[in-house]
Design a protein around this motif. Structure first.
Motif, mmCIF file in Angstrom:
data_model
loop_
_atom_site.group_PDB
_atom_site.id
_atom_site.type_symbol
_atom_site.label_atom_id
_atom_site.label_comp_id
_atom_site.label_asym_id
_atom_site.label_seq_id
_atom_site.Cartn_x
_atom_site.Cartn_y
_atom_site.Cartn_z
ATOM 1 N N PRO A 158 0.821 -1.220 0.000
ATOM 2 C CA PRO A 158 0.000 0.000 0.000
ATOM 3 C C PRO A 158 0.851 1.265 0.000
ATOM 4 O O PRO A 158 0.355 2.350 -0.287
ATOM 5 C CB PRO A 158 -0.800 -0.113 1.302
ATOM 6 N N ASN A 159 2.138 1.116 0.325
ATOM 7 C CA ASN A 159 3.018 2.287 0.408
ATOM 8 C C ASN A 159 3.759 2.583 -0.885
ATOM 9 O O ASN A 159 4.482 3.566 -0.960
ATOM 10 C CB ASN A 159 4.060 2.096 1.522
ATOM 11 N N SER A 160 3.597 1.725 -1.897
ATOM 12 C CA SER A 160 4.346 1.929 -3.129
ATOM 13 C C SER A 160 4.012 3.274 -3.758
ATOM 14 O O SER A 160 2.863 3.715 -3.743
ATOM 15 C CB SER A 160 4.007 0.834 -4.143
ATOM 16 N N HIS A 161 5.036 3.882 -4.316
ATOM 17 C CA HIS A 161 4.944 5.168 -5.005
ATOM 18 C C HIS A 161 4.143 6.153 -4.161
ATOM 19 O O HIS A 161 4.474 6.385 -3.008
ATOM 20 C CB HIS A 161 4.344 4.980 -6.408
ATOM 21 N N THR A 195 0.559 -5.706 2.364
ATOM 22 C CA THR A 195 1.725 -5.790 3.262
ATOM 23 C C THR A 195 1.709 -4.638 4.276
ATOM 24 O O THR A 195 1.312 -3.517 3.945
ATOM 25 C CB THR A 195 3.044 -5.801 2.480
ATOM 26 N N GLY A 240 11.276 -2.774 -5.241
ATOM 27 C CA GLY A 240 11.630 -3.281 -3.911
ATOM 28 C C GLY A 240 10.725 -4.444 -3.526
ATOM 29 O O GLY A 240 11.193 -5.494 -3.070
HETATM 30 N N1 LIG Z 1 3.293 -1.450 4.545
HETATM 31 C C1 LIG Z 1 4.571 -1.194 4.269
HETATM 32 N N2 LIG Z 1 5.196 -0.173 4.890
HETATM 33 C C2 LIG Z 1 6.462 0.137 4.608
HETATM 34 N N3 LIG Z 1 7.230 -0.518 3.709
HETATM 35 C C3 LIG Z 1 6.664 -1.535 3.049
HETATM 36 C C4 LIG Z 1 5.314 -1.930 3.298
HETATM 37 N N4 LIG Z 1 5.020 -2.972 2.509
HETATM 38 C C5 LIG Z 1 6.151 -3.244 1.797
HETATM 39 N N5 LIG Z 1 7.133 -2.378 2.122
HETATM 40 C C6 LIG Z 1 8.494 -2.294 1.574
HETATM 41 O O1 LIG Z 1 8.574 -1.100 0.775
HETATM 42 C C7 LIG Z 1 9.697 -1.228 -0.078
HETATM 43 C C8 LIG Z 1 9.533 -0.400 -1.342
HETATM 44 O O2 LIG Z 1 8.355 -0.743 -1.964
HETATM 45 P P1 LIG Z 1 8.092 -0.715 -3.544
HETATM 46 O O3 LIG Z 1 9.308 -1.071 -4.272
HETATM 47 O O4 LIG Z 1 6.873 -1.522 -3.771
HETATM 48 O O5 LIG Z 1 7.664 0.764 -3.817
HETATM 49 P P2 LIG Z 1 8.406 1.958 -4.503
HETATM 50 O O6 LIG Z 1 7.469 3.104 -4.516
HETATM 51 O O7 LIG Z 1 8.954 1.571 -5.829
HETATM 52 O O8 LIG Z 1 9.542 2.139 -3.508
HETATM 53 P P3 LIG Z 1 10.742 3.125 -3.636
HETATM 54 O O9 LIG Z 1 10.170 4.493 -3.415
HETATM 55 O O10 LIG Z 1 11.635 2.624 -2.542
HETATM 56 O O11 LIG Z 1 11.314 2.926 -5.004
HETATM 57 C C9 LIG Z 1 9.851 -2.700 -0.321
HETATM 58 O O12 LIG Z 1 11.162 -3.074 0.043
HETATM 59 C C10 LIG Z 1 8.830 -3.374 0.596
HETATM 60 O O13 LIG Z 1 9.370 -4.466 1.309
#
Ligand SMILES: Nc1ncnc2c1ncn2[C@@H]1O[C@H](COP(=O)(O)OP(=O)(O)OP(=O)(O)O)[C@@H](O)[C@H]1O
Length: 522
Positions: A161-164, A192, A220
């Motif tokens: 849920p925290n992606s991007h 997650t 990630g």
């Molecule tokens: N609920 C959560 N809270 C915080 N981190 C989380 C959660 N769920 C997963 N993660 C971790 O967040 C990390 C980054 O997530 P993801 O790659 O999906 O997003 P992103 O937006 O591409 O991240 P980034 O900004 O780091 O590139 C992953 O290593 C994952 O394990």
């Protein structure tokens, strides 16, 4: 002459299948029709023929005044390949809020269309008011669709849920889940809650009940799930997960829905950063092998992953991570500029085992491949098992390697002036060769050992990677966009690991011995 149905996208998009043999003949002769019938398609009444491979229809010819069929009208037959159809439904007229019943109007098939790398879904209605007629067609179509072996029926889905900008949940519910529902795919969804959550679920869950695992997130999350799947495979096979010599395949394919701030893995696999395309590839069961490698300290497996950067690429990530409060694009630009401003090389020793066939042509030389060692000051070292496409490098960070060629690209940028280094970086976005500089070297390799030449020596067992803290003086690594800190030697080995382009399938084999080891689970 039959014409493939191209729906509204007649000028560009086309279903995935190739043209059938001339005259609609299957290899070895005319295909046996399973059903024939009349449906209204659009505004025309059509003769429709279903075979195991195709659904074909042509408008019914009007009779001429003389009683003969009108031979002057072109008889335009259209068809859809069954392998491009992903769902069939009975179509009923229902009032708002009505969940069941309703007057049967016909059947609807859902087709996957392809335009360059992009996939989209579209519906074709076959109207006929007869219940019996529609039910027998529906059953027959369903039976054919159930016969495609790679198409998943039950998926384990992880959504970060925290992606991007926290939009992965929205992407899943708006774009992905409705297509899974349409394709009658059941899901078990874990949203997650923390970093490492997906990994711990994967270690425990009843994996064998699923047909695949899906990640909705960025690099990630994908990397964590890929690592988790492989780690689980080693545990299930009774392997020592600290030191993996010949890893076994992961039991399930992995599908990647891009919803992160960096989606290099999804972009590289699908050739496009598009959630619907990724979803349709999963639904259609497209399997593509992909290489992966192991990252290890001298004594321990650190993780499975697709790419790693040491030097500039890692320092930039380390700086960006310290400024997570910034919006992601701004954070990335800020980190690049700041790291360039204090550009400095790392002194280290690189040993690598060249790809067996890249140096020698003949079989008898295969066993003579030897370790090479280079030393010096390096601005950046990249090790990539896949080409790593992204918006900043449309041809890839490592365009010389392939998704599943069983080798890694080692790209070494020796110390140079800041302006020359910037020229090199800018080339990633252009059509010019980014490696065409005297200070850049590229190798196709199977294994790499990297030893920073300060502080901790060869024998050090302590592995700072394991303390995932950013203590000053440690060496940052960028592994699939995840920051890791380490000071001791790092060993990267191509595992010839095979994945899928769309729904990924691991198929590890030990490169040196070049044999597959399988758990036999899939
Ligand atoms: N609920 C959560 N809270 C915080 N981190 C989380 C959660 N769920 C997963 N993660 C971790 O967040 C990390 C980054 O997530 P993801 O790659 O999906 O997003 P992103 O937006 O591409 O991240 P980034 O900004 O780091 O590139 C992953 O290593 C994952 O394990």
């Amino acid at each position: 002459m039959a014409q493939r149905w191209e729906g509204e996208e007649r000028r560009g998009a086309a279903p995935l299948a190739r043209d059938p043999p001339r005259g609609g003949e299957a290899a070895g002769g005319e295909e046996e029709p399973l059903l024939r019938g009349i449906f209204q398609i659009g505004k025309r009444s059509c003769n429709v023929v279903l075979s195991a491979r195709q659904l074909r229809w042509s408008p019914i010819q009007p009779e001429s005044r003389g009683g003969d069929s009108n031979m002057n009208l072109p008889c335009k037959e259209e068809f859809v390949e069954m392998k491009d159809i992903f769902s069939v439904k009975l179509k009923r007229r229902r009032f708002v809020g009505q969940k069941k019943g309703g007057v049967l109007l016909g059947i609807t098939i859902f087709v996957c269309l392809k335009k360059e790398n992009k996939l989209k879904d579209t519906a074709i209605n076959f109207n006929n008011l007869s219940e019996d007629h529609c039910h027998s067609w529906f059953r027959c179509l369903k039976e054919i669709l159930n016969g495609f072996p790679n198409r998943p029926k039950f998926l384990k889905v992880f959504v970060n849920p925290n992606s991007h900008k926290r939009e992965a949940t929205h992407v899943y519910h708006e774009q992905v889940a409705p297509l899974f529902k349409l394709a009658d795919i059941k899901t078990d969804v874990t949203v997650t809650e923390y970093e490492g959550h997906a990994l711990s679920v994967l270690k425990e869950c009843e994996l064998h009940t699923f047909d695949g695992v899906v990640c909705v997130g960025g690099d990630g999350s994908t990397s964590e799930i890929a690592h988790g799947l492989l780690l689980r495979a080693q545990i299930d096979a009774g392997r020592d997960t600290d030191y993996i010599l010949s890893p076994v395949r992961a039991p399930l394919p992995l599908g990647i829905i891009p919803a992160g701030s960096t989606n290099v893995l999804a972009h590289t696999l699908h050739g496009i950063n598009h959630a619907v395309t990724a979803t349709l590839h999963i639904i259609m069961g497209h399997i593509q092998p992909v290489d992966i490698c192991t990252f290890s300290s001298p004594s321990k497996l650190l993780r499975f992953g697709f790419s790693a950067m040491f030097g500039f690429g890692a320092r930039t990530l380390a700086l960006a991570e310290k400024h997570r409060w910034m919006p992601s694009n701004q954070r990335r630009d800020f980190a690049v500029i700041k790291t360039l401003a204090s550009l400095k090389p790392e002194e280290c020793e690189l040993s690598f085992l060249p790809l067996k066939n890249s140096l020698q042509g003949s079989q008898e030389n295969v066993t003579k491949v030897q370790w090479h060692t280079i030393q010096g000051h390096f601005l950046n070292v990249s090790i990539m098992a896949i080409p790593s496409l992204c918006s900043m490098a449309p041809r890839g960070l490592a365009p010389n390697t392939r998704l599943n060629n069983g080798s890694m690209a080692l790209i070494v940028v020796r110390n140079t002036s800041r302006s020359e280094f910037i020229k090199h970086l800018k080339r990633y976005a252009s059509v010019k060769n980014q490696f065409n500089f005297p200070f850049v070297e590229t190798y196709a390799v199977q294994e790499v050992k990297i030893q920073p030449r300060t502080k901790i020596g060869h024998d050090t067992e302590e592995n700072v990677f394991l303390h995932a803290t950013s203590a000053e003086g440690n060496y940052p690594w960028n592994i699939d966009g995840d920051l890791m800190e380490g000071a001791s030697e790092v060993h990267v080995r191509e595992e010839g690991c095979h994945y899928t382009r769309f729904i990924m399938q691991w198929a590890l084999f030990q490169v040196e011995k070049a044999f597959f080891e399988e758990t036999g689970s899939r």
